[in-house]
Design a protein around this motif. Structure first.
Motif, PDB file in Angstrom:
ATOM      1  N   ALA A  37      42.305  42.686  39.884  1.00 49.73           N
ATOM      2  CA  ALA A  37      42.305  44.155  39.927  1.00 49.73           C
ATOM      3  C   ALA A  37      41.129  44.697  40.736  1.00 49.73           C
ATOM      4  CB  ALA A  37      42.268  44.708  38.512  1.00 49.73           C
ATOM      5  N   ASP A  38      40.063  43.900  40.864  1.00 47.16           N
ATOM      6  CA  ASP A  38      38.873  44.356  41.579  1.00 47.16           C
ATOM      7  C   ASP A  38      38.934  44.088  43.076  1.00 47.16           C
ATOM      8  OD1 ASP A  38      37.491  45.480  39.479  1.00 47.16           O
ATOM      9  OD2 ASP A  38      36.630  43.560  38.839  1.00 47.16           O
ATOM     10  N   ILE A  39      39.949  43.380  43.541  1.00 47.16           N
ATOM     11  CA  ILE A  39      39.997  43.012  44.955  1.00 47.16           C
ATOM     12  C   ILE A  39      41.279  43.501  45.596  1.00 47.16           C
ATOM     13  CG2 ILE A  39      38.547  40.954  44.619  1.00 47.16           C
ATOM     14  CD1 ILE A  39      41.081  39.284  44.716  1.00 47.16           C
ATOM     15  N   GLN A  40      41.323  43.457  46.913  1.00 49.05           N
ATOM     16  CA  GLN A  40      42.530  43.791  47.655  1.00 49.05           C
ATOM     17  C   GLN A  40      43.100  42.501  48.240  1.00 49.05           C
ATOM     18  OE1 GLN A  40      39.531  45.881  48.418  1.00 49.05           O
ATOM     19  NE2 GLN A  40      40.331  46.853  46.576  1.00 49.05           N
ATOM     20  N   PHE A  79      41.887  33.452  52.089  1.00 47.37           N
ATOM     21  CA  PHE A  79      43.038  34.226  51.629  1.00 47.37           C
ATOM     22  C   PHE A  79      43.054  35.652  52.193  1.00 47.37           C
ATOM     23  CE2 PHE A  79      45.170  32.209  47.692  1.00 47.37           C
ATOM     24  CZ  PHE A  79      45.104  30.949  48.277  1.00 47.37           C
ATOM     25  N   GLY A  80      42.019  36.069  52.919  1.00 52.54           N
ATOM     26  CA  GLY A  80      41.970  37.435  53.445  1.00 52.54           C
ATOM     27  C   GLY A  80      41.674  38.477  52.399  1.00 52.54           C
ATOM     28  N   LEU A  81      41.050  38.071  51.295  1.00 52.10           N
ATOM     29  CA  LEU A  81      40.762  38.997  50.201  1.00 52.10           C
ATOM     30  C   LEU A  81      39.567  39.873  50.540  1.00 52.10           C
ATOM     31  CD1 LEU A  81      41.040  36.408  47.271  1.00 52.10           C
ATOM     32  CD2 LEU A  81      42.855  37.868  48.214  1.00 52.10           C
ATOM     33  N   SER A  82      39.565  41.083  50.034  1.00 52.19           N
ATOM     34  CA  SER A  82      38.424  41.988  50.195  1.00 52.19           C
ATOM     35  C   SER A  82      38.131  42.652  48.858  1.00 52.19           C
ATOM     36  CB  SER A  82      38.715  43.033  51.276  1.00 52.19           C
ATOM     37  OG  SER A  82      39.870  43.791  50.942  1.00 52.19           O
ATOM     38  N   GLY A  83      37.055  43.432  48.831  1.00 52.41           N
ATOM     39  CA  GLY A  83      36.656  44.055  47.581  1.00 52.41           C
ATOM     40  C   GLY A  83      35.393  43.397  47.044  1.00 52.41           C
ATOM     41  N   THR A  84      35.127  43.588  45.757  1.00 50.75           N
ATOM     42  CA  THR A  84      33.903  43.093  45.142  1.00 50.75           C
ATOM     43  C   THR A  84      34.209  42.093  44.033  1.00 50.75           C
ATOM     44  OG1 THR A  84      33.897  44.945  43.569  1.00 50.75           O
ATOM     45  CG2 THR A  84      32.691  45.256  45.642  1.00 50.75           C
ATOM     46  N   LEU A  85      33.173  41.326  43.681  1.00 54.34           N
ATOM     47  CA  LEU A  85      33.308  40.355  42.601  1.00 54.34           C
ATOM     48  C   LEU A  85      33.093  41.048  41.265  1.00 54.34           C
ATOM     49  CD1 LEU A  85      31.369  37.310  44.124  1.00 54.34           C
ATOM     50  CD2 LEU A  85      33.834  37.605  43.909  1.00 54.34           C
ATOM     51  N   GLY A  86      34.124  41.046  40.397  1.00 52.72           N
ATOM     52  CA  GLY A  86      34.025  41.703  39.102  1.00 52.72           C
ATOM     53  C   GLY A  86      33.720  40.722  37.983  1.00 52.72           C
ATOM     54  N   ARG A  87      33.647  41.240  36.760  1.00 48.05           N
ATOM     55  CA  ARG A  87      33.263  40.443  35.597  1.00 48.05           C
ATOM     56  C   ARG A  87      34.393  39.571  35.062  1.00 48.05           C
ATOM     57  NH1 ARG A  87      28.662  41.686  33.185  1.00 48.05           N
ATOM     58  NH2 ARG A  87      29.428  40.955  31.168  1.00 48.05           N
ATOM     59  N   GLY A  88      35.565  39.737  35.612  1.00 47.17           N
ATOM     60  CA  GLY A  88      36.688  38.960  35.113  1.00 47.17           C
ATOM     61  C   GLY A  88      36.463  37.462  35.202  1.00 47.17           C
ATOM     62  N   LEU A  89      35.745  37.009  36.225  1.00 51.44           N
ATOM     63  CA  LEU A  89      35.525  35.579  36.406  1.00 51.44           C
ATOM     64  C   LEU A  89      34.725  34.962  35.265  1.00 51.44           C
ATOM     65  CD1 LEU A  89      34.729  35.511  40.238  1.00 51.44           C
ATOM     66  CD2 LEU A  89      36.822  34.756  39.109  1.00 51.44           C
ATOM     67  N   LEU A  90      33.916  35.780  34.573  1.00 46.01           N
ATOM     68  CA  LEU A  90      33.101  35.250  33.480  1.00 46.01           C
ATOM     69  C   LEU A  90      33.949  34.800  32.292  1.00 46.01           C
ATOM     70  CD1 LEU A  90      30.106  37.760  33.500  1.00 46.01           C
ATOM     71  CD2 LEU A  90      30.289  35.525  34.610  1.00 46.01           C
ATOM     72  N   GLN A  91      35.218  35.182  32.278  1.00 47.01           N
ATOM     73  CA  GLN A  91      36.107  34.778  31.192  1.00 47.01           C
ATOM     74  C   GLN A  91      36.573  33.329  31.360  1.00 47.01           C
ATOM     75  OE1 GLN A  91      36.358  36.676  28.769  1.00 47.01           O
ATOM     76  NE2 GLN A  91      38.064  35.929  27.517  1.00 47.01           N
ATOM     77  N   LEU A  92      36.384  32.761  32.569  1.00 48.19           N
ATOM     78  CA  LEU A  92      36.853  31.397  32.828  1.00 48.19           C
ATOM     79  C   LEU A  92      35.774  30.415  32.386  1.00 48.19           C
ATOM     80  CD1 LEU A  92      38.279  32.048  36.417  1.00 48.19           C
ATOM     81  CD2 LEU A  92      39.441  32.313  34.213  1.00 48.19           C
ATOM     82  N   GLN A  93      35.617  30.251  31.101  1.00 46.22           N
ATOM     83  CA  GLN A  93      34.487  29.527  30.536  1.00 46.22           C
ATOM     84  C   GLN A  93      34.482  28.037  30.875  1.00 46.22           C
ATOM     85  OE1 GLN A  93      31.663  30.544  28.818  1.00 46.22           O
ATOM     86  NE2 GLN A  93      32.328  32.524  29.651  1.00 46.22           N
ATOM     87  N   LEU A  94      35.625  27.449  31.197  1.00 50.71           N
ATOM     88  CA  LEU A  94      35.669  26.026  31.527  1.00 50.71           C
ATOM     89  C   LEU A  94      35.761  25.790  33.044  1.00 50.71           C
ATOM     90  CD1 LEU A  94      37.964  24.579  28.702  1.00 50.71           C
ATOM     91  CD2 LEU A  94      35.485  24.825  28.765  1.00 50.71           C
ATOM     92  N   LEU A  95      35.513  26.836  33.807  1.00 53.76           N
ATOM     93  CA  LEU A  95      35.593  26.721  35.273  1.00 53.76           C
ATOM     94  C   LEU A  95      34.519  25.772  35.788  1.00 53.76           C
ATOM     95  CD1 LEU A  95      37.203  27.963  37.665  1.00 53.76           C
ATOM     96  CD2 LEU A  95      35.320  29.600  37.940  1.00 53.76           C
ATOM     97  N   ARG A  96      34.934  24.814  36.639  1.00 58.24           N
ATOM     98  CA  ARG A  96      33.994  23.857  37.236  1.00 58.24           C
ATOM     99  C   ARG A  96      33.770  24.127  38.727  1.00 58.24           C
ATOM    100  NH1 ARG A  96      33.147  19.079  34.453  1.00 58.24           N
ATOM    101  NH2 ARG A  96      32.961  17.915  36.402  1.00 58.24           N
ATOM    102  N   LYS A  97      34.745  24.695  39.405  1.00 55.03           N
ATOM    103  CA  LYS A  97      34.609  24.954  40.839  1.00 55.03           C
ATOM    104  C   LYS A  97      35.124  26.338  41.156  1.00 55.03           C
ATOM    105  CE  LYS A  97      35.856  23.218  45.453  1.00 55.03           C
ATOM    106  NZ  LYS A  97      36.527  22.147  46.230  1.00 55.03           N
ATOM    107  N   LEU A  98      34.275  27.138  41.762  1.00 50.68           N
ATOM    108  CA  LEU A  98      34.674  28.472  42.223  1.00 50.68           C
ATOM    109  C   LEU A  98      34.400  28.550  43.712  1.00 50.68           C
ATOM    110  CD1 LEU A  98      35.569  31.402  41.838  1.00 50.68           C
ATOM    111  CD2 LEU A  98      33.198  31.985  41.261  1.00 50.68           C
ATOM    112  N   SER A  99      35.457  28.656  44.518  1.00 48.50           N
ATOM    113  CA  SER A  99      35.320  28.711  45.978  1.00 48.50           C
ATOM    114  C   SER A  99      36.118  29.885  46.517  1.00 48.50           C
ATOM    115  CB  SER A  99      35.809  27.407  46.616  1.00 48.50           C
ATOM    116  OG  SER A  99      35.564  27.423  48.009  1.00 48.50           O
ATOM    117  N   LEU A 100      35.390  30.875  47.021  1.00 49.06           N
ATOM    118  CA  LEU A 100      36.003  32.077  47.604  1.00 49.06           C
ATOM    119  C   LEU A 100      35.593  32.228  49.063  1.00 49.06           C
ATOM    120  CD1 LEU A 100      35.282  34.522  44.620  1.00 49.06           C
ATOM    121  CD2 LEU A 100      37.344  33.172  45.026  1.00 49.06           C
ATOM    122  N   ALA A 101      35.384  31.131  49.740  1.00 46.91           N
ATOM    123  CA  ALA A 101      34.870  31.134  51.097  1.00 46.91           C
ATOM    124  C   ALA A 101      35.865  31.739  52.092  1.00 46.91           C
ATOM    125  CB  ALA A 101      34.520  29.707  51.528  1.00 46.91           C
TER     126      ALA A 101
END
Length: 979
Positions: A37-40, A79-101
């Motif tokens: 919801a925070d990105i386009q 992926f061509g995404l734009s917008g800002t990084l929101g707090r939703g990602l903090l819900q992924l408590q078992l996340l080991r790799k986050l790549s938004l390059a």
């Protein structure tokens, strides 16, 4: 609609939901939906993300742990995404790799990923994230092993808390705007294997203690502002494979401890301030594949120990102060691919061993190498391994002939042998280099001609043979070099014509054929070269008219100068045309011989025929013109009667005129004074020529009362209207009288020759005062302002009489003895049969830069606003002291665009003529520049009327009457876009 409402509700309730919900599979769905919801997502890459799903494991970019079905990896690279990084990602408590390059994410990082205790890899590289990173950001960095924030817009200092990330193995902050010194805690990251802080603005010294990074494999501090010496401890990082400290301000010598780095493959320290000799111990770094010591202050000889580096592939020691010869021991570097020793003081002959090993790049330029190149070239061809792509031996003292074996480098893309002492001819074998892009043999002592075989080098993009003393013709085969972009043959002994085959080279941008002995006419087809930026044919023996159209309509005069027989607007020389038979100028004589001069001119009678037969061409020998110009040179004395004249004179009112026969002319003086003292002599003697323009040449002569007049011989005879229409229009112009307009005194008519007689203005034209005065003899600010104001008044008077100038430019503004400006050449387009845009642009508007954009659009009417545009250019020209169009070495600068750009960037004061700096208050010029920009608006309706311009100028001169911006066309409502 239901989905959008649901997402909005989730965002509002997210903090409550996080606290109230117990961990469940839905936590990941919730977190990812809120993140979305925070990105386009313009490409719809995340369309599979559905809030109704129980688990997100099948969503694009999402990977789950197969045991827990919780999200473990979120990889959305590119992926061509734009917008800002929101707090939703903090819900992924078992996340080991986050790549938004490789996306378009913006804004600051407002959340702490340290809360994700299981996160191992964080990659936000290649976005547009910005701002500083909080000093506490890494205080609880959990088990992070890899962080990449590369290629963003982060600024500020690198956080001190980074030193607490004890498990970190890879850190990449390259390509940002970080500043300040390195945090000391960085060296406490004992598990760090890769450190890349390149391409930032970090400064200070490299801290000691680097030996603490005993697991380090690679370090890059390239392109920062580090100073001081390299710490000795770097030699204790035994596992280092790659070191890049280039493009800093490091100094001193390389620490001897580095010889212990026997696993190091790449040592790059170029573009620093290192001094001393290249250390002998460098040979102990046995694994080196790349050694770059370029652009430092190393001196002395290259050590023999380099021969101990069998794995060496790239050696770059360019731009130092090294001397001597390359050591023979380097024959052992059998894997070498690139050798760059350029810009040093190496001596001796060109070594042959580099040519034996199959090197790809050899750069020996700007040294003191001597002797011939025969042995070296032969060594390469004898080797079955030759793969040479780049060979540069320029700027040395090499001599002898260029061997035919040069044609054997079949893979060569660049061959530069310029600025040596090579002699002999260019070998025909050069044509065998089928994929050669650049050939530069300039600045040698060659002879002979350009070989016909040059056409075989079909991939050539740049051919430079200037200052080689070659002669002969330009081979027509050059038209086979279809990729050619740049051709320079200047300063040679080349003869013959410019071949028409050049017109086949559609990629040509620059051509320099200056200072040769070329003859003949330029091929008309050259006008079809649509990419031309420079075509310099100056100082040759070319003749005839320049090609019409395209680049040649705006060619710089300096590019065609020094060709006495060239003609056209750019050389300010009219092309010859067939004129009527000589005119006899004695309208009141009763003498039976119409070809005699009155007795008052001398004791003998002389025939006034001024036929000048111009023979041009070699084989054809076509007579192109007989110039028959005589101007009103006889005294009107009632006591002296001669034979009846074939030229009829009328003074004052033309109401009694009658038609003369086809072989005679008609002279009308509005003042009634037709006594010319030296008129015919003026047209015969080029010393009396004042100049040439789009309409014709202007000569000076004198009336009986001692008053000088200027006579314009029109060169648009084939375009001029009938005699009736011509005379009607000239009579209208003869009634125009204003202090700031050059007065038309009379005219002379035959079907093929028309002369206009003007008052003589003695002070020269504005162009010469602005651009050709030397020393301190330049126009002051007050003089410039008065000239602009006077020109505006003269133009206003024309517009009030419903006349358009059509040809406003600085060379058409004359300055009288009192410094007052007078507009010349006004409304002469009315003499033409139609206001055709091509005629106006090619015959009249000879100075590029003054023409309003309407001339390029056939559907837009040409109005007085065209004059306003030209006046605006004139204002900018006077204020800046720059020409409307400036031709640079590789660019063309349009004055209006340059000033407008400076205005928008807040640098407009830099545009003011440097000769005026400190001579007047600079702020006085700002409203003038603003007026000039508004007058040159692309939209005609946004330009003020000339009467309004005069009012504005009066306000500028006397600001007490109101602010400039309040004048018509100067406010924000004018549509100009100027603040």
């Amino acid at each position: 609609m239901r989905i959008l409402f649901g997402v909005s509700l989730l965002i509002c309730l997210f903090p409550i939901l996080v606290k109230s919900l117990s961990p469940s599979l839905n936590d990941d769905v919730l977190g990812l939906i809120v993140f979305k919801a925070d990105i386009q997502d313009p490409d719809g890459k995340l369309s599979s993300w559905n809030e109704d799903d129980d688990i997100p494991c099948d969503w694009v970019g999402v990977k789950c742990n197969p045991r827990s079905n919780r999200v473990s990896d979120l990889v959305l690279d590119g992926f061509g995404l734009s917008g800002t990084l929101g707090r939703g990602l903090l819900q992924l408590q078992l996340l080991r790799k986050l790549s938004l390059a490789k996306n378009n994410l913006t804004g600051r990082i407002s959340i702490s990923f340290a809360q994700l205790s299981n996160l191992r890899v964080l990659d936000l590289s290649e976005n547009s994230l910005s701002g500083s990173i909080s000093n506490d950001f890494f205080r609880q960095c959990g088990s992070l092993r890899s962080i990449s924030l590369a290629k963003n817009k982060f600024s500020g200092h690198i956080p001190e808390s980074l030193g607490m990330c004890s498990t970190l193995a890879s850190l990449n902050f390259s390509g940002n705007q970080f500043s300040g010194s390195l945090p000391p805690g960085l060296w406490s990251l004992h598990g760090l294997r890769m450190l890349d802080l390149s391409d930032n603005s970090l400064d200070g010294e490299i801290p000691k203690g680097i030996e603490g990074l005993n697991n380090l494999r690679g370090i890059s501090l390239r392109k920062n502002r580090f100073t001081g010496e390299v710490p000795e401890g770097i030699g204790d990082c035994f596992l280092l494979r790659s070191i890049d400290l280039s493009e800093n301000s490091l100094s001193g010598g390389l620490p001897s401890t580095m010889q212990k780095l026997t696993l190091c493959n790449d040592l790059v320290v170029g573009k620093n301030g290192f001094t001393g000799e290249v250390p002998e111990w460098i040979g102990e770094m046995r694994s080196l594949e790349t050694l770059d010591l370029s652009e430092n202050n190393f001196n002395g000889h290259v050590p023999d120990s380099l021969g101990k580096l069998p794995s060496l592939k790239v050696l770059n020691v360019s731009k130092n102060s090294l001397s001597g010869i390359l050591p023979e021991s380097m024959r052992n570097c059998v894997n070498l691919l690139t050798l760059d020793i350029s810009n040093n003081y190496f001596t001796g002959e060109l070594p042959s061993w580099p040519f034996e090993f199959g090197l790809q790049k050899l750069l020996f330029s700007d040294n003191r190498l001597s002797g011939n190149v025969d042995n070296a070239f032969a060594s390469s061809l004898e080797s079955s391994r030759h793969k040479l792509v780049i060979l540069d031996v320029s700027k040395n003292q090499l001599s002898g002939e260029i061997p035919p074996s040069a044609g054997g480098f079949s893979r060569l893309h660049l061959l530069n042998m310029s600025k040596n002492s090579f002699a002999g001819s260019i070998p025909a074998s050069i044509g065998q280099l089928k994929i050669l892009d650049i050939l530069d043999l300039s600045g040698n002592q060659l002879n002979g001609s350009i070989p016909l075989e040059i056409g075989g080098a079909t991939s050539l993009k740049e051919l430079r043979l200037e200052k080689t003393s070659v002669g002969g013709n330009i081979p027509t085969s050059i038209g086979n070099c279809s990729s050619l972009v740049s051709l320079s043959l200047a300063h040679n002994e080349i003869i013959g014509p410019v071949p028409a085959s050049l017109a086949k080279l559609t990629y040509l941008e620059t051509v320099d054929l200056s200072f040769n002995k070329l003859t003949g006419t330029l091929p008309k087809q050259l006008a079809n070269l649509g990419r031309l930026k420079l075509f310099n044919i100056s100082h040759n023996q070319l003749q005839g008219e320049l090609p019409a159209g395209g680049f040649f309509n705006t060619i710089a005069p300096s590019s065609v100068s020094g060709n006495p027989s060239l003609c056209g607007a750019s050389v300010n020389r009219s092309c010859p045309m067939v004129l009527p038979k000589p005119i006899v100028l004695n309208p009141n004589s009763s003498d039976a011989d119409p070809g005699t001069i009155p007795q008052s001119f001398g004791h003998e009678k002389k025939i006034l025929s001024i036929s000048a037969l111009i023979a041009i061409g070699a084989a054809a020998a076509i007579v192109v013109g007989v110039i028959a110009i005589t101007v009103l040179n006889l005294r009107v004395q009632t006591s002296t009667s001669r034979s009846a004249a074939s030229l009829t004179f009328y003074g004052g009112d033309d109401s009694h005129s009658h038609t003369s026969d086809g072989n005679s002319g008609k002279l009308v003086m509005f003042s009634g004074d037709s006594d010319f003292r030296t008129g015919t002599h003026a047209l015969l003697n080029k010393d009396c020529e004042l100049g040439r323009g789009g309409f014709g040449a202007v000569y000076q002569t004198m009336l009986r009362d001692g008053r000088s007049v200027a006579i314009k011989k029109l060169t648009v005879s084939s375009l001029v209207k009938s005699q009736e229409n011509f005379e009607r229009e000239v009579q209208k112009l003869g009634k125009v009288r204003h202090d700031n307009l050059v007065a038309l005194e009379g005219y002379y008519w035959t079907p093929s020759l028309q002369l206009l007689i003007y008052e003589f203005v003695s002070g020269g034209n504005l162009y010469k005062h602005l651009h050709e005065e030397s020393g301190g003899n330049y126009l002051s600010w007050n003089e410039r302002f008065n000239i602009i104001l006077g020109a505006a008044k003269g133009l206003t008077h024309l517009h009030q009489m419903n006349l358009i100038h059509y040809n406003l430019k600085s060379s058409n503004i004359l300055i009288d003895s009192s410094g007052e400006p007078k507009l010349a050449d006004y409304s002469l387009a009315r003499l033409l049969p139609m206001l055709d845009r091509y005629i106006l642009s090619s015959k009249i508007q000879t100075a590029l830069g003054y023409m309003a954009p309407e001339f390029a659009c056939k559907t837009v009417k040409i109005t007085k606003k065209c004059d306003v545009y030209g006046f605006g250019v004139l204002v900018l020209e006077v204020v800046t002291g720059k020409r409307p169009v400036e031709y640079m070495e590789d660019d063309v600068v349009v004055l209006c665009d340059m000033v407008r750009g400076s205005w928008e960037e807040g640098r407009v004061e830099e545009c003011i003529d440097s000769r005026l700096q400190g001579k007047f208050p600079v702020e006085d010029a700002i409203p003038m520049i603003k007026l000039g920009l508004i007058c040159t608006s692309q939209v005609p309706s946004n330009r003020p009327d000339m009467a309004e311009v005069v009012s504005i100028l009066e306000l500028i001169r006397c600001p007490s009457g109101g602010q400039v911006e309040s004048g018509s066309g100067m406010g924000s409502g004018s549509g100009s876009g100027l603040g």
